[in-house]
Design a protein around this motif. Sequence first.
Motif, PDB file in Angstrom:
ATOM      1  N   ILE A  84       0.812  -1.204   0.049  1.00  0.00           N
ATOM      2  CA  ILE A  84      -0.149  -0.124   0.017  1.00  0.00           C
ATOM      3  C   ILE A  84       0.336   0.938   0.110  1.00  0.00           C
ATOM      4  CG2 ILE A  84      -1.541   1.606   1.398  1.00  0.00           C
ATOM      5  CD1 ILE A  84      -2.908  -1.468   1.658  1.00  0.00           C
ATOM      6  N   PRO A  85       1.855   1.462   0.697  1.00  0.00           N
ATOM      7  CA  PRO A  85       2.783   2.466   0.548  1.00  0.00           C
ATOM      8  C   PRO A  85       2.884   2.933  -1.246  1.00  0.00           C
ATOM      9  CG  PRO A  85       3.384   1.831   2.505  1.00  0.00           C
ATOM     10  CD  PRO A  85       2.460   0.240   1.839  1.00  0.00           C
ATOM     11  N   HIS A  86       3.434   1.990  -1.377  1.00  0.00           N
ATOM     12  CA  HIS A  86       4.118   2.168  -2.773  1.00  0.00           C
ATOM     13  C   HIS A  86       3.094   2.616  -3.104  1.00  0.00           C
ATOM     14  CE1 HIS A  86       7.865   0.997  -2.095  1.00  0.00           C
ATOM     15  NE2 HIS A  86       7.609  -0.789  -1.482  1.00  0.00           N
ATOM     16  N   ILE A  87       1.822   2.634  -2.966  1.00  0.00           N
ATOM     17  CA  ILE A  87       0.441   3.119  -3.931  1.00  0.00           C
ATOM     18  C   ILE A  87      -0.064   4.592  -3.929  1.00  0.00           C
ATOM     19  CG2 ILE A  87      -1.902   2.217  -5.066  1.00  0.00           C
ATOM     20  CD1 ILE A  87      -1.786  -0.431  -4.499  1.00  0.00           C
ATOM     21  N   LEU A  88      -0.082   4.502  -2.381  1.00  0.00           N
ATOM     22  CA  LEU A  88       0.177   5.641  -1.544  1.00  0.00           C
ATOM     23  C   LEU A  88       0.781   7.094  -2.998  1.00  0.00           C
ATOM     24  CD1 LEU A  88      -0.836   5.132   1.316  1.00  0.00           C
ATOM     25  CD2 LEU A  88      -2.290   5.978  -0.017  1.00  0.00           C
ATOM     26  N   GLU A  89       2.388   6.696  -2.729  1.00  0.00           N
ATOM     27  CA  GLU A  89       3.369   7.555  -2.907  1.00  0.00           C
ATOM     28  C   GLU A  89       2.390   8.294  -4.467  1.00  0.00           C
ATOM     29  OE1 GLU A  89       7.304   5.805  -2.561  1.00  0.00           O
ATOM     30  OE2 GLU A  89       7.428   7.104  -3.808  1.00  0.00           O
ATOM     31  N   ALA A  90       2.522   6.840  -5.304  1.00  0.00           N
ATOM     32  CA  ALA A  90       1.847   7.055  -7.049  1.00  0.00           C
ATOM     33  C   ALA A  90       0.628   8.098  -6.999  1.00  0.00           C
ATOM     34  CB  ALA A  90       1.279   5.493  -7.819  1.00  0.00           C
ATOM     35  N   ILE A  91       0.237   7.789  -6.007  1.00  0.00           N
ATOM     36  CA  ILE A  91      -1.183   8.289  -5.501  1.00  0.00           C
ATOM     37  C   ILE A  91      -1.033   9.730  -5.484  1.00  0.00           C
ATOM     38  CG2 ILE A  91      -2.728   8.930  -4.640  1.00  0.00           C
ATOM     39  CD1 ILE A  91      -4.057   5.622  -4.350  1.00  0.00           C
ATOM     40  N   GLU A  92      -0.135  10.030  -4.627  1.00  0.00           N
ATOM     41  CA  GLU A  92       0.565  11.307  -4.781  1.00  0.00           C
ATOM     42  C   GLU A  92       1.257  12.120  -6.043  1.00  0.00           C
ATOM     43  OE1 GLU A  92       0.867  14.214  -2.869  1.00  0.00           O
ATOM     44  OE2 GLU A  92      -0.447  13.181  -1.949  1.00  0.00           O
ATOM     45  N   ARG A  93       1.689  11.729  -6.353  1.00  0.00           N
ATOM     46  CA  ARG A  93       2.392  12.061  -7.166  1.00  0.00           C
ATOM     47  C   ARG A  93       1.649  12.088  -8.678  1.00  0.00           C
ATOM     48  NH1 ARG A  93       8.359   7.904  -8.828  1.00  0.00           N
ATOM     49  NH2 ARG A  93       8.110  10.325 -10.780  1.00  0.00           N
ATOM     50  N   CYS A  94       0.384  11.413  -8.984  1.00  0.00           N
ATOM     51  CA  CYS A  94       0.027  11.453 -10.755  1.00  0.00           C
ATOM     52  C   CYS A  94      -1.029  12.185 -10.043  1.00  0.00           C
ATOM     53  CB  CYS A  94      -0.834  10.402 -10.765  1.00  0.00           C
ATOM     54  SG  CYS A  94       0.327   8.882 -10.906  1.00  0.00           S
ATOM     55  N   ARG A  95      -2.049  12.695  -8.822  1.00  0.00           N
ATOM     56  CA  ARG A  95      -3.325  13.416  -8.829  1.00  0.00           C
ATOM     57  C   ARG A  95      -3.922  13.138  -9.500  1.00  0.00           C
ATOM     58  NH1 ARG A  95      -2.716  16.506  -4.255  1.00  0.00           N
ATOM     59  NH2 ARG A  95      -0.153  16.320  -3.256  1.00  0.00           N
ATOM     60  N   VAL A  96      -4.541  12.297 -10.045  1.00  0.00           N
ATOM     61  CA  VAL A  96      -5.480  11.802 -11.303  1.00  0.00           C
ATOM     62  C   VAL A  96      -6.275  11.533 -10.344  1.00  0.00           C
ATOM     63  CG1 VAL A  96      -3.950  11.941 -12.841  1.00  0.00           C
ATOM     64  CG2 VAL A  96      -4.299   9.788 -11.478  1.00  0.00           C
ATOM     65  N   PRO A  97      -8.179  10.848 -10.531  1.00  0.00           N
ATOM     66  CA  PRO A  97      -8.864  10.423 -10.349  1.00  0.00           C
ATOM     67  C   PRO A  97      -8.312   8.117  -9.960  1.00  0.00           C
ATOM     68  CG  PRO A  97      -9.501  11.332 -12.260  1.00  0.00           C
ATOM     69  CD  PRO A  97      -8.234  11.270 -12.595  1.00  0.00           C
ATOM     70  N   VAL A  98      -8.745   7.740  -8.520  1.00  0.00           N
ATOM     71  CA  VAL A  98      -8.521   7.037  -8.493  1.00  0.00           C
ATOM     72  C   VAL A  98      -9.574   5.624  -8.196  1.00  0.00           C
ATOM     73  CG1 VAL A  98      -7.543   5.384  -6.420  1.00  0.00           C
ATOM     74  CG2 VAL A  98      -6.390   7.244  -7.116  1.00  0.00           C
ATOM     75  N   VAL A  99     -10.082   4.754  -8.843  1.00  0.00           N
ATOM     76  CA  VAL A  99     -10.883   4.049  -8.589  1.00  0.00           C
ATOM     77  C   VAL A  99      -9.759   2.694  -7.967  1.00  0.00           C
ATOM     78  CG1 VAL A  99     -12.369   2.244  -9.685  1.00  0.00           C
ATOM     79  CG2 VAL A  99     -12.399   4.671 -10.955  1.00  0.00           C
TER      80      VAL A  99
ATOM     81  N   THR B 164      -7.206   2.064   6.063  1.00  0.00           N
ATOM     82  CA  THR B 164      -7.308   3.877   6.961  1.00  0.00           C
ATOM     83  C   THR B 164      -6.514   4.305   5.970  1.00  0.00           C
ATOM     84  OG1 THR B 164      -5.579   1.557   7.873  1.00  0.00           O
ATOM     85  CG2 THR B 164      -6.679   2.482   9.376  1.00  0.00           C
ATOM     86  N   GLN B 165      -5.782   3.626   5.483  1.00  0.00           N
ATOM     87  CA  GLN B 165      -4.679   4.325   4.776  1.00  0.00           C
ATOM     88  C   GLN B 165      -4.976   4.130   3.019  1.00  0.00           C
ATOM     89  OE1 GLN B 165      -0.535   1.952   5.031  1.00  0.00           O
ATOM     90  NE2 GLN B 165      -1.244   1.149   6.580  1.00  0.00           N
ATOM     91  N   LEU B 166      -5.773   3.229   2.167  1.00  0.00           N
ATOM     92  CA  LEU B 166      -6.400   3.899   1.238  1.00  0.00           C
ATOM     93  C   LEU B 166      -6.991   4.374   0.682  1.00  0.00           C
ATOM     94  CD1 LEU B 166      -5.052   3.073  -1.684  1.00  0.00           C
ATOM     95  CD2 LEU B 166      -5.050   1.006  -1.581  1.00  0.00           C
ATOM     96  N   ILE B 167      -8.503   3.872   1.227  1.00  0.00           N
ATOM     97  CA  ILE B 167      -9.531   4.103   0.578  1.00  0.00           C
ATOM     98  C   ILE B 167      -9.926   5.916   1.119  1.00  0.00           C
ATOM     99  CG2 ILE B 167     -12.165   3.884   1.604  1.00  0.00           C
ATOM    100  CD1 ILE B 167     -11.670   1.224   2.220  1.00  0.00           C
ATOM    101  N   PRO B 168      -9.040   6.096   2.037  1.00  0.00           N
ATOM    102  CA  PRO B 168      -9.107   7.955   2.499  1.00  0.00           C
ATOM    103  C   PRO B 168      -8.130   8.118   0.735  1.00  0.00           C
ATOM    104  CG  PRO B 168      -8.446   7.458   4.546  1.00  0.00           C
ATOM    105  CD  PRO B 168      -8.368   5.317   3.404  1.00  0.00           C
ATOM    106  N   ARG B 169      -7.485   7.570   0.396  1.00  0.00           N
ATOM    107  CA  ARG B 169      -7.361   8.206  -1.147  1.00  0.00           C
ATOM    108  C   ARG B 169      -7.694   7.863  -2.367  1.00  0.00           C
ATOM    109  NH1 ARG B 169      -2.079  10.048   0.038  1.00  0.00           N
ATOM    110  NH2 ARG B 169      -2.550  11.499  -0.707  1.00  0.00           N
ATOM    111  N   VAL B 170      -8.838   7.369  -2.801  1.00  0.00           N
ATOM    112  CA  VAL B 170     -10.003   7.393  -3.665  1.00  0.00           C
ATOM    113  C   VAL B 170     -10.638   8.214  -3.936  1.00  0.00           C
ATOM    114  CG1 VAL B 170      -8.357   4.646  -3.413  1.00  0.00           C
ATOM    115  CG2 VAL B 170     -11.289   5.500  -2.534  1.00  0.00           C
TER     116      VAL B 170
END
Length: 259
Positions: A89-104, A128-134
Amino acid sequence: MQASKPLVLCFSGHDPGGGAGIHADIEAIAAQGGHALTVITAHTVQDSVDVRRVSPVAPIFMAAQTEALLADCRVAAIKIGLLGDAAQIPHILEAIERCRVPVVLDPVLRAGGGTALASAALVEALRTQLIPRVSVLTPNAAEARRLAPGAQSLDDCAQQLRRLGAGGVLITGGDEPGDEVCNHWHGADGARDYRWPRIPAQFHGAGCTLAATLAARLALGDALATALQRAQRDTHAALAAAYAVGQGRLIPRRIAGGA
Ligand code: PLP
């Protein structure tokens, strides 16, 4: 150079039978006119009946693949499916942070054949980690109940999941009884139900198809309400034309053609 097709970065498992996971993502995204960039989260041993074994990919390898892609490509949406374990999950969160695009996020917790695909630790990390960012979460009814323990109804589940931070929640009703499939939406725009005639068959990869199609529509620039409608419509059509690859459940025809 601009990419000629909208790119969807997919974190998903590999289903060797091609019904679910990364195959589903590639086909569903290509069918919409997008292109899938694929980081595999887990290898699986499975057939069209059930999953027998899951082997997570090392997070460091996923991170290296993601880094190479993000250094080279401009991603327009992210789709997340089966995860191997919470350490990814931390690596996926990093990608989400970098891309700043819609996440499904399609939270895959159990195979249609019954095998559990997520530990209690992974469920907790999703909450606790991923759902808050989608942007959009697409659990089926059973997954929604597991992710929102103590909820009294599916409506209550959706509200709990939004309180965790998900932008919107589409709880799919394919795993619930009834002549119609009712998908419940909760988002910033309010709540609504989408009703579809139930197709009398068992499917493998329906959830992946819906989530990947939705990510592709968002990557193409659809407004959220349009993307939700089109993704459900096209998934329903793929299920109506589903085909067999083995003795078990049918797989959605995401790409037209053939008998
Ligand atoms: N295998 C992989 C790699 C998946 O991603 C999924 C679901 O997303 C499954 C198996 C289970 O699919 P289904 O529940 O449709 O059988």
